[in-house]
Design a protein around this motif. Structure first.
Motif, PDB file in Angstrom:
ATOM      1  N   ASP A  84      11.387   4.481   5.574  1.00  0.00           N
ATOM      2  CA  ASP A  84      10.713   5.750   5.315  1.00  0.00           C
ATOM      3  C   ASP A  84       9.297   5.416   4.851  1.00  0.00           C
ATOM      4  O   ASP A  84       8.987   5.412   3.662  1.00  0.00           O
ATOM      5  N   TYR A  85       8.419   5.118   5.804  1.00  0.00           N
ATOM      6  CA  TYR A  85       7.066   4.652   5.499  1.00  0.00           C
ATOM      7  C   TYR A  85       6.264   5.685   4.713  1.00  0.00           C
ATOM      8  O   TYR A  85       5.512   5.334   3.799  1.00  0.00           O
ATOM      9  N   VAL A  86       6.404   6.942   5.064  1.00  0.00           N
ATOM     10  CA  VAL A  86       5.606   7.993   4.437  1.00  0.00           C
ATOM     11  C   VAL A  86       5.912   8.097   2.950  1.00  0.00           C
ATOM     12  O   VAL A  86       5.009   8.111   2.105  1.00  0.00           O
ATOM     13  N   SER A  87       7.193   8.167   2.614  1.00  0.00           N
ATOM     14  CA  SER A  87       7.574   8.291   1.201  1.00  0.00           C
ATOM     15  C   SER A  87       7.267   7.021   0.427  1.00  0.00           C
ATOM     16  O   SER A  87       6.831   7.067  -0.730  1.00  0.00           O
ATOM     17  N   LEU A  88       7.482   5.876   1.068  1.00  0.00           N
ATOM     18  CA  LEU A  88       7.223   4.605   0.399  1.00  0.00           C
ATOM     19  C   LEU A  88       5.742   4.461   0.054  1.00  0.00           C
ATOM     20  O   LEU A  88       5.381   4.006  -1.043  1.00  0.00           O
ATOM     21  N   LYS A  89       4.874   4.868   0.967  1.00  0.00           N
ATOM     22  CA  LYS A  89       3.429   4.718   0.755  1.00  0.00           C
ATOM     23  C   LYS A  89       2.958   5.427  -0.500  1.00  0.00           C
ATOM     24  O   LYS A  89       2.080   4.919  -1.224  1.00  0.00           O
ATOM     25  N   SER A  90       3.508   6.588  -0.801  1.00  0.00           N
ATOM     26  CA  SER A  90       3.040   7.391  -1.936  1.00  0.00           C
ATOM     27  C   SER A  90       3.817   7.119  -3.220  1.00  0.00           C
ATOM     28  O   SER A  90       3.582   7.770  -4.234  1.00  0.00           O
ATOM     29  N   SER A  91       4.721   6.148  -3.189  1.00  0.00           N
ATOM     30  CA  SER A  91       5.593   5.912  -4.347  1.00  0.00           C
ATOM     31  C   SER A  91       4.959   4.980  -5.367  1.00  0.00           C
ATOM     32  O   SER A  91       4.118   4.131  -5.051  1.00  0.00           O
ATOM     33  N   ASP A  92       5.376   5.129  -6.614  1.00  0.00           N
ATOM     34  CA  ASP A  92       4.951   4.209  -7.675  1.00  0.00           C
ATOM     35  C   ASP A  92       5.497   2.806  -7.415  1.00  0.00           C
ATOM     36  O   ASP A  92       4.853   1.810  -7.776  1.00  0.00           O
ATOM     37  N   LEU A  93       6.669   2.733  -6.807  1.00  0.00           N
ATOM     38  CA  LEU A  93       7.272   1.436  -6.509  1.00  0.00           C
ATOM     39  C   LEU A  93       6.399   0.615  -5.572  1.00  0.00           C
ATOM     40  O   LEU A  93       6.217  -0.590  -5.761  1.00  0.00           O
ATOM     41  N   PHE A  94       5.825   1.266  -4.564  1.00  0.00           N
ATOM     42  CA  PHE A  94       4.966   0.542  -3.631  1.00  0.00           C
ATOM     43  C   PHE A  94       3.685   0.071  -4.331  1.00  0.00           C
ATOM     44  O   PHE A  94       3.186  -1.022  -4.061  1.00  0.00           O
ATOM     45  N   LYS A  95       3.168   0.888  -5.246  1.00  0.00           N
ATOM     46  CA  LYS A  95       1.997   0.468  -6.016  1.00  0.00           C
ATOM     47  C   LYS A  95       2.323  -0.770  -6.849  1.00  0.00           C
ATOM     48  O   LYS A  95       1.514  -1.697  -6.966  1.00  0.00           O
ATOM     49  N   THR A  96       3.514  -0.778  -7.418  1.00  0.00           N
ATOM     50  CA  THR A  96       3.953  -1.941  -8.193  1.00  0.00           C
ATOM     51  C   THR A  96       4.078  -3.161  -7.298  1.00  0.00           C
ATOM     52  O   THR A  96       3.667  -4.270  -7.668  1.00  0.00           O
ATOM     53  N   TYR A  97       4.640  -2.955  -6.110  1.00  0.00           N
ATOM     54  CA  TYR A  97       4.779  -4.069  -5.167  1.00  0.00           C
ATOM     55  C   TYR A  97       3.407  -4.616  -4.771  1.00  0.00           C
ATOM     56  O   TYR A  97       3.194  -5.840  -4.775  1.00  0.00           O
ATOM     57  N   LYS A  98       2.473  -3.736  -4.431  1.00  0.00           N
ATOM     58  CA  LYS A  98       1.139  -4.187  -4.029  1.00  0.00           C
ATOM     59  C   LYS A  98       0.476  -4.996  -5.136  1.00  0.00           C
ATOM     60  O   LYS A  98      -0.170  -6.019  -4.868  1.00  0.00           O
ATOM     61  N   ASN A  99       0.626  -4.548  -6.352  1.00  0.00           N
ATOM     62  CA  ASN A  99       0.040  -5.269  -7.476  1.00  0.00           C
ATOM     63  C   ASN A  99       0.677  -6.651  -7.629  1.00  0.00           C
ATOM     64  O   ASN A  99      -0.007  -7.643  -7.926  1.00  0.00           O
ATOM     65  N   ALA A 100       2.000  -6.723  -7.377  1.00  0.00           N
ATOM     66  CA  ALA A 100       2.717  -7.995  -7.511  1.00  0.00           C
ATOM     67  C   ALA A 100       2.282  -9.004  -6.450  1.00  0.00           C
ATOM     68  O   ALA A 100       2.317 -10.218  -6.687  1.00  0.00           O
ATOM     69  N   THR A 101       1.871  -8.523  -5.286  1.00  0.00           N
ATOM     70  CA  THR A 101       1.465  -9.457  -4.223  1.00  0.00           C
ATOM     71  C   THR A 101       0.201 -10.225  -4.586  1.00  0.00           C
ATOM     72  O   THR A 101      -0.072 -11.270  -3.985  1.00  0.00           O
ATOM     73  N   LYS A 102      -0.554  -9.737  -5.568  1.00  0.00           N
ATOM     74  CA  LYS A 102      -1.760 -10.460  -5.985  1.00  0.00           C
ATOM     75  C   LYS A 102      -1.407 -11.817  -6.592  1.00  0.00           C
ATOM     76  O   LYS A 102      -2.214 -12.745  -6.571  1.00  0.00           O
ATOM     77  N   ASP A 103      -0.189 -11.932  -7.135  1.00  0.00           N
ATOM     78  CA  ASP A 103       0.245 -13.206  -7.703  1.00  0.00           C
ATOM     79  C   ASP A 103       0.437 -14.278  -6.629  1.00  0.00           C
ATOM     80  O   ASP A 103       0.486 -15.470  -6.954  1.00  0.00           O
ATOM     81  N   LEU A 104       0.553 -13.861  -5.374  1.00  0.00           N
ATOM     82  CA  LEU A 104       0.727 -14.835  -4.291  1.00  0.00           C
ATOM     83  C   LEU A 104      -0.483 -15.747  -4.151  1.00  0.00           C
ATOM     84  O   LEU A 104      -0.362 -16.882  -3.690  1.00  0.00           O
TER      85      LEU A 104
END
Length: 339
Positions: A84-104
């Motif tokens: 469900d790309y649309v719902s995932l894009k606007s979710s707080d969870l996806f924002k958390t995931y994006k922030n976590a990828t910076k640790d890579l």
């Protein structure tokens, strides 16, 4: 064979640049994706970035696994067949995931053993695919609508740029050529060569999700479940995609076995035999009989199913949906349009 050549050419045109400058790469875990540009060796040339303490790769991998499990539970079909790309894009969870990828950016990949490396790059590939599609200006109807998607969608990992193609062909496939190329994916001087998994496990093809409906379902892999999960992913996908027609003397496999035949055996027949370990008894019996006929009489056709490149988009059912029975929506038929 004509259809295969045409499809191979289409994918080649979409993902491999023969002439001209390097295509623009979207590095999705930096503040400004346009700032970080890969050199020919994949080393990041991002400027203005502070040096940080090297991050433990295992810890980062485990943290991303947890976030992916949450995304799968909340924004994907139960069987992993769609997102469900649309719902995932606007979710707080996806924002958390994006922030976590910076640790890579600051992980130390040298600390990984083979299993940890497999888990890390399979999960990163699947997460990067989802991330790359979400970050498109508009959600495409097919991943092929995004020009050079696999070649231009990337993360900065350990201060190296890794595109989807780099991860699949360079790392997980042991630096083998792209199906539409002849040379190894990484050049002999590429610093990312030290991360290559040389003993290739062909079951990765049933774990990597490219964003298309014909791709395998999405799963989240861990050190503990890797072997069993790869076994089950292979069994489920191959059983579903393999057809045996005794009357017409035909064996039909997924197109994956044509594109990546050399990962499964030295020739087409060896690739067919490789599937037997993952098929039910009836299909094993049918294929073995047909291979005997092929050896002594001929006249047996080995064909490959059309690949459905439509986006693996999933729309959660509403309570009013007539297809919902006891909280479970009937799975859609797996259509594969002819190309």
């Amino acid at each position: 064979m004509t259809g295969y050549v045409q499809l191979r050419s289409a994918i080649f045109a979409s993902n491999v640049t023969m002439f001209g400058s390097e295509p623009p790469v979207r590095v999705l875990n930096v503040s400004d994706p346009s700032v970080a540009k890969p050199t020919t060796s994949g080393t990041s040339q991002q400027t203005g970035t502070k040096q940080k303490t090297v991050t433990d790769a295992v810890s980062v991998s485990q943290q991303l696994q947890k976030l992916m499990l949450r995304m799968k539970g909340e924004f994907m079909a139960a069987d992993g067949s769609g997102v469900d790309y649309v719902s995932l894009k606007s979710s707080d969870l996806f924002k958390t995931y994006k922030n976590a990828t910076k640790d890579l950016i600051d992980v130390n990949l040298d600390s990984f053993n083979r299993t940890q490396k497999m888990v890390f790059f399979i999960n990163i590939y699947n997460a990067l695919t989802i991330h790359g599609l979400i970050e498109c200006d508009s959600l495409p109807s097919s991943v092929l609508d995004v020009r050079q998607f696999w070649r231009t969608t990337a993360y900065n990992i350990s201060n190296h740029i890794f595109t989807l193609d780099d991860i699949e062909h360079g790392i997980l496939r042991g630096n083998r050529p792209h199906p539409a190329a002849n040379e190894p994916h990484f050049t002999s001087k590429d610093p990312r060569l030290k991360y290559v998994i040389t003993d290739v496990d062909p079951r990765i093809h049933f774990a990597l999700v490219c964003g298309a409906k014909s791709c395998p379902p999405i799963n989240v892999y861990t050190e503990k479940n890797l072997e069993q999960a790869l076994k089950m992913a292979s069994k489920n996908f191959i059983e579903q995609e393999t057809m045996v027609n005794m009357k017409f003397k035909e064996i039909e496999l997924s197109r994956i076995f044509q594109w990546y035949r050399t990962d499964f055996g030295v020739d087409e027949l060896e690739a067919v035999r490789w599937t037997l370990q993952y098929l039910c008894e009836d299909k094993v019996y049918g294929i073995e009989r047909l291979l005997e006929v092929l050896q002594y009489e001929g006249g047996v056709r080995i064909t490959y199913s059309d690949y459905n490149w439509h986006l693996n988009e999933f729309t959660p059912p509403s309570d009013e949906d007539p297809q919902v029975i006891h909280g479970t929506k009937n799975k859609n038929t797996h259509h594969k349009p002819t190309k």
